[in-house]
Scaffold this active site. Structure first.
Site, PDB file in Angstrom:
ATOM      1  N   ALA A 160      17.785  68.426  25.523  1.00 34.84           N
ATOM      2  CA  ALA A 160      18.013  67.472  24.433  1.00 34.84           C
ATOM      3  C   ALA A 160      19.119  67.789  23.690  1.00 34.84           C
ATOM      4  O   ALA A 160      19.802  68.767  24.174  1.00 34.84           O
ATOM      5  CB  ALA A 160      16.766  67.241  23.720  1.00 34.84           C
ATOM      6  N   ASN A 161      19.440  67.116  22.750  1.00 37.45           N
ATOM      7  CA  ASN A 161      20.420  67.254  21.805  1.00 37.45           C
ATOM      8  C   ASN A 161      19.907  67.043  20.348  1.00 37.45           C
ATOM      9  O   ASN A 161      18.874  66.409  20.013  1.00 37.45           O
ATOM     10  CB  ASN A 161      21.523  66.793  22.037  1.00 37.45           C
ATOM     11  CG  ASN A 161      21.698  65.220  22.001  1.00 37.45           C
ATOM     12  OD1 ASN A 161      21.266  64.628  20.923  1.00 37.45           O
ATOM     13  ND2 ASN A 161      21.867  64.484  23.151  1.00 37.45           N
ATOM     14  N   ARG A 162      20.725  67.498  19.194  1.00 39.80           N
ATOM     15  CA  ARG A 162      20.368  67.333  17.745  1.00 39.80           C
ATOM     16  C   ARG A 162      20.540  65.940  17.154  1.00 39.80           C
ATOM     17  O   ARG A 162      20.283  65.918  16.089  1.00 39.80           O
ATOM     18  CB  ARG A 162      21.100  68.279  16.969  1.00 39.80           C
ATOM     19  CG  ARG A 162      20.941  69.650  17.468  1.00 39.80           C
ATOM     20  CD  ARG A 162      21.404  70.806  16.241  1.00 39.80           C
ATOM     21  NE  ARG A 162      21.586  72.152  17.083  1.00 39.80           N
ATOM     22  CZ  ARG A 162      20.451  72.960  17.252  1.00 39.80           C
ATOM     23  NH1 ARG A 162      19.295  72.551  16.603  1.00 39.80           N
ATOM     24  NH2 ARG A 162      20.657  74.034  17.631  1.00 39.80           N
TER      25      ARG A 162
END
Ligand code: C5P
Length: 401
Positions: free
Chosen positions: A211-213
């Site tokens: 995932a990413n932020r």
């Protein structure tokens, strides 16, 4: 007349400012609006249903359990059979009920059941307006897509106190109603838009993912801003923790491939704004079972494969929207990289932003962007994400014109 044929459901709640609602009814009707009044029990302590009925020239609704009224129109129809729900005055108590979804009388039930735009004209003692619970409720109401006019500063009717708490004047309220109902203020009326937002989650196995932020705050704000300008907006959102924006159809997806499928399924559209931070890669062969660690053995390497580029697909699609907008997380050579991206992705506009950790953009509430198009580059100041959304929606409307 500017409000000809417009139907206003006017909810009068119990405050001394209710006396101004009588004038408000006259002002709305002078401009062609039809006014259907609802009074709370407390409102009837300040002004009479007789006066309200005489001025609105119709029935005054007051009781959730009135057998006659329920058979006649019913509270659900009351909530929907109008162009706008106006609450004037809106007391602290009624605002608290709306913010929390309470429905224990006709006014609050109608407000929970309505799918129409809602305008509140708060009126209360300045201390009540400034009180922490009211502050929280106002934020919640705005987040839910409800519009507020006032309160204004000035003398309070019931005491010698002065401060912020007076209900806006009837003509100011009428102007706000006109602003909300005037199609001229809705330049994207009749247009459709697709917005992507948030991160994507790419499964490794049933319990783990890449995932990413990204928080989705910017994309969600853009979807809401386009809807406020009248567009019919579909938001395709990756996994986020923020609520679905008001006035928008939200489709929830997890993976990039699902996001692409949802986006292409909603074509054709007039506008595409691809804000999502789509994962560039996914696991080539994600496991159907949880991958177990083997004591003493090195973990198996994760083979990755490239995800589809949603923006590029849309930019070159046979049903390509008239206006395609992409985002670009850049830290250097913004203009050159932006121009190259415009061409490669088939976009009309690239919104470049700095996502370095120092910028606080990822997950934060502010953004500093540059708008790159064939016409050149436009640098915007540091703004709240909501304001970036507002300006971008206005720019999109202007470009489509
Ligand atoms: O190529 P890059 O990731 O920098 O491009 C960013 C833009 O492309 C954003 O608008 C993003 O939403 C979009 N994008 C996409 N699908 C991908 C990667 C990026 O739609 N797989």
């Amino acid at each position: 007349m500017v409000l000809n044929g417009k139907r206003i459901l006017l909810i009068i709640s119990g405050g001394i400012a209710a006396y101004k609602s009588l004038d408000l009814i006259r002002r709305l009707r002078e401009r062609g609006a039809e006014v259907r009044p609802i009074m709370t029990k407390a409102a009837q302590e300040f002004i009479t249903p007789l006066a309200v009925g005489a001025l609105s020239s119709g029935h005054v609704y007051a009781d959730l359990f009135s057998r006659e009224d329920e058979q006649d129109v019913g509270h659900i129809r009351l909530a929907r059979d109008c162009d706008l729900v106006l609450v004037a005055p809106a007391t602290a108590n009624l605002m608290a009920k709306i913010a929390n979804g309470l429905a224990d009388d006709l006014a609050s039930t109608v407000l929970l059941a309505t799918d129409r735009p809602v305008l509140l004209a708060p009126a209360m003692n300045p201390k009540m307006w400034a009180a922490a619970p009211t502050r929280r409720n106002v934020e919640t109401l705005k987040g839910d897509g409800i519009t507020l006019i006032g309160p204004m500063a000035g003398e309070m009717a019931e005491s010698n106190e002065a401060g912020v708490g007076r209900m806006a004047e009837p003509l100011q309220i009428v102007d706000a109603v006109i602003g909300m109902l005037d199609d001229g203020a809705k330049p994207l009326k009749g247009r459709t838009a697709i917005v992507t937002s948030g991160p994507t989650h790419e499964p490794i196995d049933p319990v783990r993912y890449i995932a990413n932020r990204s928080s989705g705050k910017q994309g969600h704000a853009i979807a809401a801003a386009l809807a406020r300008l009248g567009a019919d907006v579909t938001l395709i959102s990756g996994p986020v923790t923020i609520p679905d924006p008001a006035g928008v159809t939200t489709v929830h997806v997890e993976r990039a491939e699902e996001m692409l499928e949802a986006v292409t399924r909603h074509l054709p559209a007039d506008i595409a704004v691809m804000v999502a931070a789509v994962a560039d890669w996914r696991v080539a062969a994600s496991s159907g079972q949880k991958i177990k660690k083997q004591p003493g053995e090195a973990p198996a390497p994760l083979a990755l494969t490239e995800n589809p580029d949603i923006l590029k697909t849309v930019g070159h699609h046979q049903k390509r929207p008239k206006l395609v907008v992409g985002f670009a997380a850049e830290t250097e050579n913004v203009e050159a990289n932006g121009r190259a991206k415009l061409a490669r992705k088939g976009a009309d506009m690239i919104v470049a932003n700095d996502v370095s950790p120092e910028s606080g953009v990822m997950g934060g509430n502010r953004n500093r962007v540059k708008i790159i198009s064939a016409e050149g580059i436009d640098e915007w100041p540091d703004l709240a994400k909501d304001d970036v959304a507002e300006r971008l929606a206005a720019l999109i409307a202007q470009r489509l014109d």
